[in-house]
Design a protein around this motif. Sequence first.
Motif, PDB file in Angstrom:
ATOM      1  N   ARG A   1      -4.286  13.274  46.226  1.00 15.11           N
ATOM      2  CA  ARG A   1      -3.101  12.368  45.903  1.00 15.11           C
ATOM      3  C   ARG A   1      -2.175  12.564  47.231  1.00 15.11           C
ATOM      4  O   ARG A   1      -1.787  11.561  47.549  1.00 15.11           O
ATOM      5  CB  ARG A   1      -2.253  12.978  44.940  1.00 15.11           C
ATOM      6  CG  ARG A   1      -2.333  12.301  43.640  1.00 15.11           C
ATOM      7  CD  ARG A   1      -1.476  12.722  42.452  1.00 15.11           C
ATOM      8  NE  ARG A   1      -0.946  13.897  42.287  1.00 15.11           N
ATOM      9  CZ  ARG A   1      -1.413  14.853  41.696  1.00 15.11           C
ATOM     10  NH1 ARG A   1      -2.473  14.579  40.900  1.00 15.11           N
ATOM     11  NH2 ARG A   1      -0.951  16.090  41.517  1.00 15.11           N
ATOM     12  N   ASN A   2      -1.903  13.738  47.625  1.00 15.23           N
ATOM     13  CA  ASN A   2      -1.042  13.897  48.713  1.00 15.23           C
ATOM     14  C   ASN A   2      -1.466  13.323  50.028  1.00 15.23           C
ATOM     15  O   ASN A   2      -0.707  12.776  50.787  1.00 15.23           O
ATOM     16  CB  ASN A   2      -0.517  15.692  48.846  1.00 15.23           C
ATOM     17  CG  ASN A   2       0.371  15.700  50.048  1.00 15.23           C
ATOM     18  OD1 ASN A   2      -0.084  16.056  51.044  1.00 15.23           O
ATOM     19  ND2 ASN A   2       1.520  15.557  49.459  1.00 15.23           N
TER      20      ASN A   2
ATOM     21  N   VAL B   1     -14.279  11.712  42.565  1.00 15.09           N
ATOM     22  CA  VAL B   1     -13.234  12.621  42.325  1.00 15.09           C
ATOM     23  C   VAL B   1     -12.800  12.904  40.845  1.00 15.09           C
ATOM     24  O   VAL B   1     -12.098  13.408  40.680  1.00 15.09           O
ATOM     25  CB  VAL B   1     -12.104  12.008  43.094  1.00 15.09           C
ATOM     26  CG1 VAL B   1     -12.068  12.064  44.668  1.00 15.09           C
ATOM     27  CG2 VAL B   1     -11.678  10.531  42.589  1.00 15.09           C
ATOM     28  N   ALA B   2     -13.935  12.145  40.063  1.00 11.41           N
ATOM     29  CA  ALA B   2     -13.531  12.176  38.504  1.00 11.41           C
ATOM     30  C   ALA B   2     -13.635  13.545  38.028  1.00 11.41           C
ATOM     31  O   ALA B   2     -12.806  13.766  37.029  1.00 11.41           O
ATOM     32  CB  ALA B   2     -14.520  11.274  37.829  1.00 11.41           C
ATOM     33  N   ARG B   3     -14.316  14.462  38.624  1.00  8.97           N
ATOM     34  CA  ARG B   3     -14.406  15.815  37.820  1.00  8.97           C
ATOM     35  C   ARG B   3     -13.769  16.863  38.781  1.00  8.97           C
ATOM     36  O   ARG B   3     -13.828  18.122  38.468  1.00  8.97           O
ATOM     37  CB  ARG B   3     -15.832  16.257  37.440  1.00  8.97           C
ATOM     38  CG  ARG B   3     -16.647  15.024  37.087  1.00  8.97           C
ATOM     39  CD  ARG B   3     -16.580  15.095  35.629  1.00  8.97           C
ATOM     40  NE  ARG B   3     -17.285  14.195  34.886  1.00  8.97           N
ATOM     41  CZ  ARG B   3     -16.921  12.739  34.898  1.00  8.97           C
ATOM     42  NH1 ARG B   3     -15.801  12.510  35.149  1.00  8.97           N
ATOM     43  NH2 ARG B   3     -17.860  11.841  34.181  1.00  8.97           N
ATOM     44  N   LYS B   4     -12.846  16.692  39.387  1.00 12.86           N
ATOM     45  CA  LYS B   4     -12.077  17.639  40.452  1.00 12.86           C
ATOM     46  C   LYS B   4     -11.140  18.442  39.797  1.00 12.86           C
ATOM     47  O   LYS B   4     -10.414  17.711  38.681  1.00 12.86           O
ATOM     48  CB  LYS B   4     -11.546  16.871  41.547  1.00 12.86           C
ATOM     49  CG  LYS B   4     -12.324  16.298  42.501  1.00 12.86           C
ATOM     50  CD  LYS B   4     -12.868  16.968  43.670  1.00 12.86           C
ATOM     51  CE  LYS B   4     -13.779  16.133  44.737  1.00 12.86           C
ATOM     52  NZ  LYS B   4     -14.704  16.635  45.379  1.00 12.86           N
ATOM     53  N   GLY B   5     -10.874  19.525  40.064  1.00 12.19           N
ATOM     54  CA  GLY B   5      -9.805  20.665  39.321  1.00 12.19           C
ATOM     55  C   GLY B   5      -8.554  19.906  39.796  1.00 12.19           C
ATOM     56  O   GLY B   5      -8.372  19.127  40.529  1.00 12.19           O
TER      57      GLY B   5
ATOM     58  N   CYS C   1      -5.316   9.552  40.797  1.00 12.39           N
ATOM     59  CA  CYS C   1      -5.586  11.064  40.601  1.00 12.39           C
ATOM     60  C   CYS C   1      -4.458  11.643  40.077  1.00 12.39           C
ATOM     61  O   CYS C   1      -4.351  12.897  40.209  1.00 12.39           O
ATOM     62  CB  CYS C   1      -5.896  11.735  41.928  1.00 12.39           C
ATOM     63  SG  CYS C   1      -7.464  10.770  42.450  1.00 12.39           S
ATOM     64  N   LEU C   2      -3.695  10.895  39.295  1.00 19.56           N
ATOM     65  CA  LEU C   2      -2.694  11.678  38.359  1.00 19.56           C
ATOM     66  C   LEU C   2      -2.950  12.078  36.965  1.00 19.56           C
ATOM     67  O   LEU C   2      -2.678  12.863  36.349  1.00 19.56           O
ATOM     68  CB  LEU C   2      -1.218  10.686  37.931  1.00 19.56           C
ATOM     69  CG  LEU C   2      -0.693  10.220  39.349  1.00 19.56           C
ATOM     70  CD1 LEU C   2       0.269   9.064  39.033  1.00 19.56           C
ATOM     71  CD2 LEU C   2       0.352  11.502  39.764  1.00 19.56           C
TER      72      LEU C   2
ATOM     73  N   THR D   1      -2.786   3.376  32.431  1.00 18.11           N
ATOM     74  CA  THR D   1      -3.965   4.645  32.278  1.00 18.11           C
ATOM     75  C   THR D   1      -4.792   4.460  33.497  1.00 18.11           C
ATOM     76  O   THR D   1      -5.099   5.622  34.001  1.00 18.11           O
ATOM     77  CB  THR D   1      -4.596   4.419  30.971  1.00 18.11           C
ATOM     78  OG1 THR D   1      -3.570   4.346  29.898  1.00 18.11           O
ATOM     79  CG2 THR D   1      -5.571   5.513  30.681  1.00 18.11           C
ATOM     80  N   LEU D   2      -5.257   3.296  33.783  1.00 19.62           N
ATOM     81  CA  LEU D   2      -6.138   3.040  34.915  1.00 19.62           C
ATOM     82  C   LEU D   2      -5.775   3.246  36.234  1.00 19.62           C
ATOM     83  O   LEU D   2      -6.202   4.119  36.946  1.00 19.62           O
ATOM     84  CB  LEU D   2      -6.608   1.560  34.699  1.00 19.62           C
ATOM     85  CG  LEU D   2      -7.418   0.901  35.918  1.00 19.62           C
ATOM     86  CD1 LEU D   2      -8.876   1.623  35.955  1.00 19.62           C
ATOM     87  CD2 LEU D   2      -7.847  -0.443  35.792  1.00 19.62           C
TER      88      LEU D   2
END
Length: 245
Positions: free
Chosen positions: A84-85, A72-76, A56-57, A49-50
């Motif tokens: 990720r890419n 990046v916690a609240r990004k769409g 960013c999955l 989970t961590l």
Amino acid sequence: MTDVVRVEDLRRTFRTGAIEVQAVRGVSFAVTEGAMVAIMGPSGSGKTTLMNMLGCLDRPTGGHYFLGGEDVARKGDDALARIRNRRIGFIFQSYNLLPALNALENVELPLVYRGLAAGERHLLAAQALSEVGLGRLTSFRPYELSGGQQQRVAIARALAGTPDLLLADEPTGNLDSASGEEVLDLFLELHRGGRTLIIVTHDEQVALHCERIIRLRDGEVLLDQPVDARQRRTKGDLGSRAVAP
Ligand SMILES: Nc1ncnc2c1ncn2[C@@H]1O[C@H](COP(=O)(O)OP(=O)(O)OP(=O)(O)O)[C@@H](O)[C@H]1O
Ligand SMILES: [Mg+2]
């Protein structure tokens, strides 16, 4: 030193109907550039989970995640897919290679999504395969490769996009000890080359290749300690002989 990763009071709660599972409950740590860190803990302690949040999955349900200083916690979804890419290389226990593609094509795939031209893609993918010692097996399909070789293709795929961060979830979990050692030797080389690595493992011997071990229990950090230099494992130090490709 720059922090590649900084998490503050990171949380992930899963809700299934009336049942709530707090898989990660208030985790804080930072990982500096070039570090090699192991994450350990019993089954169900929240390691995957961590890692999925670090990769960013998945998004946290609370707290902060700074990747290279950016929250990046609240990004769409689209923004996360781009991060990720471009910035993360993920290595899974089960390799996750596409069986219909050869090694080169598998390594190229993330670069296709990035929109690189074919010539540049081939070049970067071929370089990454050479870096993991598979420069001569670029036309082999996954079923023609050993488990250790398949995992090295997966590592090449993670490297090809020059990510800021390499994440591996039980990368040696499916491998015999000789192949596991090859993969660990490769991680040590990448570490020496300045890459930042976070590796989830159940195996204490694997973790002892890292500079630091973060131990989770019930979704919390139980211990976060450097590995004693006298205990640290070096290249070819799992107790078996590495096999050439
Ligand atoms: N998608 C999900 N929905 C509901 N609960 C989940 C989900 N993913 C994980 N969990 C729960 O969160 C907790 C932590 O799971 P996680 O997979 O992160 O553990 P882990 O440390 O990786 O375990 P393992 O060593 O077995 O891989 C577990 O209780 C698990 O059941
Ligand atoms: Mg797991």
